[in-house]
Write an enzyme that holds these catalytic residues in place. Sequence first.
Site, PDB file in Angstrom:
ATOM      1  N   LYS A  43       0.939  -1.252   0.260  1.00 32.21           N
ATOM      2  CA  LYS A  43       0.056  -0.073   0.084  1.00 32.21           C
ATOM      3  C   LYS A  43       0.922   1.117  -0.144  1.00 32.21           C
ATOM      4  O   LYS A  43       0.654   2.210  -0.649  1.00 32.21           O
ATOM      5  CB  LYS A  43      -0.916  -0.007   1.249  1.00 32.21           C
ATOM      6  CG  LYS A  43      -2.000  -1.204   0.996  1.00 32.21           C
ATOM      7  CD  LYS A  43      -2.988  -0.918   2.125  1.00 32.21           C
ATOM      8  CE  LYS A  43      -4.132  -1.975   2.217  1.00 32.21           C
ATOM      9  NZ  LYS A  43      -4.884  -2.023   3.416  1.00 32.21           N
TER      10      LYS A  43
ATOM     11  N   LYS B  17     -12.239  -5.670  -7.972  1.00 26.94           N
ATOM     12  CA  LYS B  17     -13.330  -4.707  -8.143  1.00 26.94           C
ATOM     13  C   LYS B  17     -12.604  -3.520  -8.673  1.00 26.94           C
ATOM     14  O   LYS B  17     -13.185  -2.631  -9.025  1.00 26.94           O
ATOM     15  CB  LYS B  17     -14.020  -4.419  -6.658  1.00 26.94           C
ATOM     16  CG  LYS B  17     -13.358  -4.279  -5.450  1.00 26.94           C
ATOM     17  CD  LYS B  17     -14.341  -4.011  -4.384  1.00 26.94           C
ATOM     18  CE  LYS B  17     -13.916  -4.912  -3.408  1.00 26.94           C
ATOM     19  NZ  LYS B  17     -15.037  -4.959  -2.374  1.00 26.94           N
TER      20      LYS B  17
ATOM     21  N   LYS C   3      -6.124 -12.179 -10.419  1.00 28.18           N
ATOM     22  CA  LYS C   3      -7.322 -12.360  -9.692  1.00 28.18           C
ATOM     23  C   LYS C   3      -8.311 -11.445 -10.304  1.00 28.18           C
ATOM     24  O   LYS C   3      -8.127 -10.254 -10.577  1.00 28.18           O
ATOM     25  CB  LYS C   3      -7.206 -12.115  -8.259  1.00 28.18           C
ATOM     26  CG  LYS C   3      -8.165 -13.128  -7.176  1.00 28.18           C
ATOM     27  CD  LYS C   3      -7.577 -12.576  -5.864  1.00 28.18           C
ATOM     28  CE  LYS C   3      -8.729 -12.172  -4.835  1.00 28.18           C
ATOM     29  NZ  LYS C   3      -8.381 -12.280  -3.537  1.00 28.18           N
TER      30      LYS C   3
END
Length: 358
Positions: free
Chosen positions: A114, A224, A221
């Site tokens: 992150k 969203k 993967k």
Amino acid sequence: MEEKPVILTCAQPTGGLTLGNYLGALRNWSRMQYDHECYFGIVDMHSITMPCVPSELRSNTLSCLAQYIACGLDPEKSHIFVQSHVIGHAELAWVLSCLTPLGELQRMTQFKDKVSKLGFKASEPEDEKEGEAVKFKHSGARAQASINSGLLSYPVLMAADILLYNADLVPVGEDQRQHMELCRDLAQRFNQVYSETFKIPSAYVSKAGARVMSLADPTRKMSKSDENQNATIFIHDDPDLVRKKIGSAVTDSGNEIKAGQEKPGVTNLLSILSALTGKETSEIEEDFTGKGYGEFKKEVAEATIETLRPVREKYLSLSEDKTYLLSALQNGTAVAQKRAYRILSKVYRKIGFVERPR
Ligand code: TRP
């Protein structure tokens, strides 16, 4: 009466749930409601570790709740709650953070990812000395404002979410294994320092439904937040959109409907169809011998549409009904708060905090 095992899992209220979330997680959670005592949290306090627009957080939280219920979580059977509604998560996180060496948090893979996404490089403490601050080489003044210590202590808050309910089993994705290890370590450490208090929870990484990969790049993967609009199917996509996305899914060279390492696109569609229909992959391969990709994709699309139809319809009607959604939280919040309060009180007593005047 024998007590049922306690399951707890949480998700951040970010945007829409995907077909992958549904087949890999939510559908399984809803099946677990019958033989477990289930707690499902929407963790809004985790969301503010990243830049976050208040009005969006508010609407995403209710939309997440509507999607949970639409996917089969039943507020009459399970305890569904919003993290910030239950007093105790932040309190227990504070206690646990006082048992967490800084170095353990700085080494977390997700934290480092992150930080680097925000435009920083986090280097590990050079000599691995605990307590030494992470060094950031920043590459943008705007990003600098986004790095906050909440991002670093995120896994401690997650551990508190779990230990606050003395959960036995925690269904999580593969990417949360490291956080689960920290949670178990913290429970053990607390028990060692202050005597037996917490159960040691187990991660439950489900295999059923497996991993659904991106339709545009089947080596990644399904996510969203994918930039490619066709990569991801959301549970509320309308039938035409599902047909379009699956129709444009990447397939592989050759024309055989067969799973295999060299055919990641077809393999992904096969495993989606298998998760949707309950048929074995080999059975589907047989059904499609001699048939082409076009026909195969049509079948995957129609099966997806049929499975998502009731979910989508329920979601659309629930998301209009804010009064119902808020009432659906009532029971879960009360039960969660009662359990959380009991465990937090025990923790406070063990630490040596003086009893609260009644
Ligand atoms: N960190 C988890 C994720 O990003 C979400 C989460 C927060 C969670 N608290 C939790 C998951 C407690 C399970 C249990 O997916």
